[in-house]
Every structure is written in C-alpha cells, then in structure tokens.
Design an enzyme around this catalytic site. Structure first.
Site, PDB file in Angstrom:
ATOM      1  N   HIS A  27      -8.862  -4.644  -6.474  1.00  0.00           N
ATOM      2  CA  HIS A  27      -9.336  -3.266  -6.478  1.00  0.00           C
ATOM      3  C   HIS A  27     -10.221  -3.035  -5.264  1.00  0.00           C
ATOM      4  CE1 HIS A  27     -11.096   0.492  -7.892  1.00  0.00           C
ATOM      5  NE2 HIS A  27     -10.038   0.565  -8.680  1.00  0.00           N
ATOM      6  N   ASP A  68      -4.526  -1.408 -14.633  1.00  0.00           N
ATOM      7  CA  ASP A  68      -3.075  -1.394 -14.806  1.00  0.00           C
ATOM      8  C   ASP A  68      -2.512  -2.697 -15.361  1.00  0.00           C
ATOM      9  OD1 ASP A  68      -2.663   1.214 -13.873  1.00  0.00           O
ATOM     10  OD2 ASP A  68      -2.844   0.563 -11.800  1.00  0.00           O
TER      11      ASP A  68
END
Ligand code: CMC
Length: 418
Positions: free
Chosen positions: A298, A355
C-alpha cells in the site's frame, strides 16, 4: 507560523509550513513557481499533498484509519452504511430524526428512469460490469440537471440509484430479469434482493449476508486521496458535474493496482491452487518480479491495513455462520503467513491490504468475481462525494487541478516542407 527554507543557486526562499490537526506537516509550495520559476517533481505524487481535508485520517505507520475522527474499528462494529454516508458527506453524525429522513430519502430514489433499462440491452453478455457502471453513472447526468438547487438531491439520487445500476448490470450479465427495488428494505437488503431474487420463487433475506455487506461497504467508504478519489477531485475541479466526476472515479478504481485488485486476488489464488498450491514457487515468481502479490502492499500503510485485519476476522465468522468452507480462504491465510516471514516483503513493509480478504468474503456471499470492484465502488461512493463536496464548498475557493511537468523532449526544430 513556521516556514521551511529552500536554497537554490545561492538564493534562499521561505516556504510556509502547514500543520494538520494530527501533527502532519506540509510545506506549502503553492507560490513557488510564481516567486522562483521552479516547480516540484514528484512521480506518482508520493510526497505531494493535493489538498487540506477534514474527512479521513490515516496513519500508515501505526495502521490507524478514522472517518471524521471516529476509529474505523468502532464504526465497523456499531454503524450502518447509511449513517456512514451521512457522516462522511455532512461531517457530523445525524440525529435520529436526520438519519431516519436520510434513510427514507435514499430508499425513495432507488428507481431508475425506465428508459435507462434500454441501455443495458446494448451491451454484450461478456461486458465487464465496471464498464457498464461507469457508462450508466455518466448517463444519469442526461436525466438530472446539474443545478445548485438540485445539488443535494443529486447526491441522494446517486447514492440511492448506484446499487440499482449495479444489480441491473449483474442481472443483464447472467440473462435474468431485472428485479426492481423495494422501499420497505434497508440499503443492504434491497441490494441483495435485486441481485439474487428471481420471479420464480420467494426470496429469503439473510441477516448474515446483510451484516457482511454492511461491514464491507463501511470499510471501503473512504480512504482520503487515493487514485479514484484524487480523480474525483481532479475531474470535479474542472466543474464537471457530479455524475461525470463519479464516472471518472469508477474508471480509476477499476485498475488492478487500485480497486481491481480484489478480483485479481481471487484469480491469483485460483491459479496457485490449479498449479498444485505451491506457495514458495509463487513467492519466488513475485520476488523475481514476474508477478505481483495482489492484495499486498500500500502507498500509505507500512504496517497492517486495519481494514484487512477486520476483514480477516470477519471472514472466519461469516464462513462459520454461512456454514461454508472455501479452500481459497485457507490458501490466503497460508500465503499471508509465508509472505510475512519472507525478507522481501518484510524489508519493503508489504502487508495485506483491504483487497486481500474482501474478495473471499464476496465469493462466500455468492457475488461473482467480476462484480467485486463494483462492490468496492458502491462502498467508496460516499467518500468520493464527500471529497467532491469538500472541494466545491471550500470557502477559499478551488483552482482547476492542472499539474506542471519538466519537459524532456526535442528542442525547437524546423518542420521542413515535404
Ligand atoms: N507484490 C510484490 N512487490 C510489491 C508489491 C506487491 N503487491 N507491492 C509493492 N511491491 C514492491 C515494489 O516492487 C517495490 O519494490 P522495489 O523497491 O524493490 O522496486 C516496493 O515494493 C515499493 O512498491 P511501489 O510499487 O513503489 O509502491 P506504491 O506505493 O507505488 O504502490 C500499490 C502501491 C498498492 C500499487 C502496490 O503495492 C501494488 O501494486 N499492490 C498490488 C495491488 C493491490 O493490492 N492494490 C490494492 C491497493 S489497496 C486498495 C486500493 O487502494 O484499491
């Protein structure tokens, strides 16, 4: 107010420093070019603050996420998605009266104009539902006017109609008749019914599925200046209307490095399983940069993504309640463990993101893989709208988003006649 000093070719320039309420410090370079002719260069905007915002706070080092100051863990446990929409968009929690009016408004705008049904007929059965969503949301601007008087109503309309569009797109893709929304159902129950009811039998509601959907929507509701939200602000800064801006944000979300990763995680897990479940050889392919470990890494989190933590915990509970066993969940957990033991991922501070587990839960809920990113879009909608509204209502105004560049092409040359 303190300032930072930039020294360039013997010249010293003072740059104001802005301090956020959680202690972040930003060097304000907005006058830099005007005063010095210089610009900043920041590939991928990793060091660029594009705005000041009071909506969502993330501390990526500590794994903290808060909407309007409220910790995500508390919101996830105690709120309904519609209240989160109100909170993000309006900046405060609604009173009971405000909330019940809001729910009522969101329920009573779920129908689509009947002419819109014809649009769905034109797509091939293989059409990706994200393409249909983007097109349909842009199409809403042909039915509803972008006037200041209708600004709030347009926000309610898109929040209400987006789930109808999503469900219709799904029904079209599997060749089933569309199911109209019902006003006696909650946001979640209404959506699930439009997705899964068929005219030939009674539809039975499932509180487990409704709660799971509520959690997923809340965890996706906002994440400050990510790619799609920045797109929303950028397109909105040209004074494009709300529907057009959302349509652009949907397209930005679709990419596999952003919201499209949830679909890619499942495809990756299935591939690993098909190849005999050899995790080490898969991780070796990741390390040799042949593939990326989808659902990992991320830009902001250099620690556990708190949303991934909540989803991992929820996955076990939801699977138990539904009485389902999915080998992909076991595989995902093993893959996470193996990656977190491996120095490649440890050194780069790569952890599971939202996700990684969301797709496994959507799968258990019966939602097809191609719809996963649409589900993300439905959840992210209030965040996009909140940012669009914050920008448009900024008392100090807003400028069109128009970055500069450092030109590295040819110098001027003659275009000789042929
Ligand atoms: N698998 C393998 N290596 C990775 C991964 C990954 N998933 N993510 C980052 N890296 C490596 C990358 O190769 C680089 O290594 P090096 O420094 O040796 O070149 C280093 O880690 C830093 O990565 P980056 O690409 O510079 O990081 P970024 O901040 O530009 O990208 C990201 C962030 C999310 C696009 C990226 O981590 C990624 O592609 N992840 C997989 C896709 C994914 O799961 N996306 C969902 C993000 S969360 C929800 C959302 O926003 O939609």
């Amino acid at each position: 107010m303190s300032s930072a000093k930039l020294v360039f070719e013997g010249r010293e320039i003072d740059l104001p420093v802005i301090r956020g309420t959680e202690g972040e410090i930003g060097i304000d370079v907005s006058k830099l070019r005007k005063e010095t002719g210089l610009i900043t260069l920041d590939d991928g905007y990793g060091n660029t603050g594009s705005c000041q915002s009071a909506i969502t706070f993330i501390d990526g080092e500590k794994g903290i996420l808060r909407y309007r100051g409220y910790p995500i863990e508390q919101i996830a446990e105690r709120a309904q998605f519609t209240e989160v929409c109100y909170l993000l968009i309006n900046g405060h929690r609604p009173t009971n009266e405000q909330l019940s009016k809001y729910r009522n408004d969101l329920t009573h705008h779920t129908l689509l104009h009947e002419d819109m049904k014809k649009f769905f007929e034109g797509y091939p059965p293989s059409a990706h539902p994200m393409a249909i969503m983007a097109a349909m949301v842009a199409s809403l601007s042909t039915f509803y006017q972008d006037t200041p008087e209708e600004a709030d109503l347009n926000i309610v309309r898109i929040l209400a109609k987006s789930k109808t569009l999503a469900a219709f797109a799904y029904k079209k893709s599997i060749g089933q008749p569309i199911v109209y929304p019902r006003n006696d159902l909650s946001w979640q129950a209404n959506f699930l019914r439009m997705m899964f009811a068929v005219p030939s039998e009674d539809y039975e509601r499932s509180p487990v599925l409704e709660d799971a959907l509520n959690l997923l929507l809340i965890l996706h509701a906002d994440h400050e200046q990510n790619c799609s939200t920045s797109t929303m602000r950028m397109v909105g800064s040209s004074e494009a209307n709300l529907y057009a801006s959302i349509s652009a944000a949907i397209c930005a979300l679709w990419g596999p490095r952003h919201g499209g990763a949830n679909q890619k995680v499942i495809e990756m897990l299935q591939q690993i399983l098909e190849r005999g479940g050899d995790l080490q050889s898969f991780l070796d392919r990741v390390k040799s940069r042949e593939v990326r470990l989808m659902g990992f890494g991320h830009r902001v989190y250099k620690n556990f993504d708190p949303r991934a933590k909540l989803l991992k915990g929820a996955a076990d509970r939801i699977f138990n309640e539904l009485g389902i066993h999915d080998p992909l969940l076991d595989l995902a957990k093993q893959l996470e463990e193996a990656a977190l033991r491996d120095s490649f991922f440890v050194e780069r501070k790569l952890y599971p993101n939202v996700d990684f587990y969301s797709g496994i839960i959507y799968r258990a809920m019966g939602i097809p893989t191609e719809m996963f990113t649409v589900m993300f879009a439905l959840g992210r909608l209030p965040g996009w709208i909140a940012h669009w509204k914050e920008m448009r209502e900024d008392a100090s105004g807003y400028r069109i988003h128009r970055p500069r560049q450092v030109y590295v092409g040819e110098n001027a040359r003659e275009f000789e006649p042929r």
